[in-house]
Design an enzyme around this catalytic site. Structure first.
Site, PDB file in Angstrom:
ATOM      1  N   ALA A  10       0.850  -1.198   0.000  1.00 13.68           N
ATOM      2  CA  ALA A  10       0.000   0.000   0.000  1.00 13.68           C
ATOM      3  C   ALA A  10       0.883   1.245   0.000  1.00 13.68           C
ATOM      4  CB  ALA A  10      -0.870  -0.004   1.242  1.00 13.68           C
ATOM      5  N   GLY A  23       0.869  -5.433   0.715  1.00 14.23           N
ATOM      6  CA  GLY A  23       0.040  -5.635  -0.478  1.00 14.23           C
ATOM      7  C   GLY A  23       0.852  -6.113  -1.680  1.00 14.23           C
ATOM      8  N   GLU A  76       2.216  -6.087   7.903  1.00  7.80           N
ATOM      9  CA  GLU A  76       1.091  -5.298   8.426  1.00  7.80           C
ATOM     10  C   GLU A  76       1.011  -5.246   9.948  1.00  7.80           C
ATOM     11  OE1 GLU A  76       0.991  -7.258   5.800  1.00  7.80           O
ATOM     12  OE2 GLU A  76      -0.247  -6.378   4.228  1.00  7.80           O
ATOM     13  N   GLU A 131       0.982  -9.678  -1.258  1.00  7.39           N
ATOM     14  CA  GLU A 131      -0.358 -10.235  -1.524  1.00  7.39           C
ATOM     15  C   GLU A 131      -0.625 -10.285  -3.032  1.00  7.39           C
ATOM     16  OE1 GLU A 131      -2.182  -7.452   1.307  1.00  7.39           O
ATOM     17  OE2 GLU A 131      -3.138  -9.187   2.240  1.00  7.39           O
TER      18      GLU A 131
END
Ligand code: COA
Length: 260
Positions: A66, A111, A134, A114
């Site tokens: 992110a 992210g 995270e 991910e």
């Protein structure tokens, strides 16, 4: 496709997609999430696309997750929509019907990891660092990490990585089956090309239906999974490529698959 997403199509139907924000370590900004979502939809709908390679520009990061600078300015009320945009993009990549390869040119965090997990294959450059960071940032993985990582490497190892926010390098990622291969930087593109050459010898519909059977079957009990497999199998029965595969075998030559 946007300012930060480069797409090249090669004559063999492979789309090479590069996240091009090296100055921000290819972090997932709002516009980039939208572009990734749209691009996944377009590539998935295009029958001429046989495979997709996703990489990042520069030699530092595949994707730093992110966009934390942008995120700092997001109010608590807007955070849900912000997370939806990232998970929407990553889920769109996971839903691509044809094979996807994350060519990890550098580190992948949050992210970014991910996004790599949403691809079918992962090849990492030597030394690349990976982590779901995270919990160290006071949040938790929200774009599929808690679901896809345990399915890929098992619950115990996924807990090590997620609950501890532990960083691993490419060599360890290979040991635990998180990546399929580690390559030197100068050999990275060739490593992807070798996998694509293997894929080129496989019938596209067979690959697509096998992917679908695995993805849908892993979510259900074995009996339902076997029914899904059978339904996918039947699609391949009525393809020209099935006949071509049998003919090529009989004629002792390589098959020429068309995807029909
Ligand atoms: N969002 C926004 N900007 C980011 C970013 C992110 N996730 N990750 C890196 N950047 C920016 C840095 O702020 C810096 O910008 P600046 O030049 O304006 O200061 C630039 O990218 C280079 O980052 P830097 O840390 O100096 O590069 P590096 O090569 O030494 O390290 C990383 C790269 C990816 C290891 C490091 O930036 C990092 O740990 N980023 C955070 C990753 C993370 O935890 N993501 C999870 C988000 S949920």
């Amino acid at each position: 496709m946007g300012d930060h997403l480069q797409v090249e199509r090669d004559p063999d139907g492979v789309a090479w997609v590069t996240i091009d924000r090296p100055e921000a370590r290819n972090a997932l900004s709002r516009p980039l999430n939208l572009d990734l979502t749209r691009l996944a939809g377009a590539l998935g709908a295009d029958p001429d696309v046989r495979a997709v390679v996703l990489t990042g520009s520069g030699d530092k990061a595949f994707c730093a997750g992110a966009d934390l600078k942008e995120r700092k300015g997001v109010s608590a009320a807007d955070t849900g929509a912000y997370v939806d945009a990232i998970s929407g993009a990553i889920n769109a990549w996971a839903r691509l019907p044809r094979p996807t390869l994350a060519l990890m040119n550098g580190s992948a965090f949050g992210g970014g990891m991910e996004l790599a997990l949403a691809c079918d294959f992962r090849i990492a450059v030597e030394g690349a660092q990976m982590a779901l960071t995270e919990v160290r940032l006071g949040i938790m993985p929200g774009a599929g990490g808690t679901q896809r990582l345990p399915r890929l490497i098992g619950v115990a190892r996924a807990k090590e990585l997620i609950l501890l926010g532990r960083r691993i390098d490419a060599a360890r990622a290979l040991e635990i089956g998180l990546v399929m291969q580690v390559a030197a930087r100068e050999g990275l593109r060739d490593a992807a090309a070798a996998v694509l050459a293997e894929l080129a010898g496989c019938a596209p519909r067979s690959v697509e239906m096998s992917k679908q059977a695995i993805e849908r079957g892993i979510e259900v009990g074995i009996d339902e999974g076997l029914r899904i497999e059978r339904a996918c199998y039947e699609v391949t029965l009525f393809t020209e490529d099935r006949n071509e595969g049998l003919r090529a075998f009989a004629e002792k030559r390589s098959p020429r698959y068309t995807g029909r």
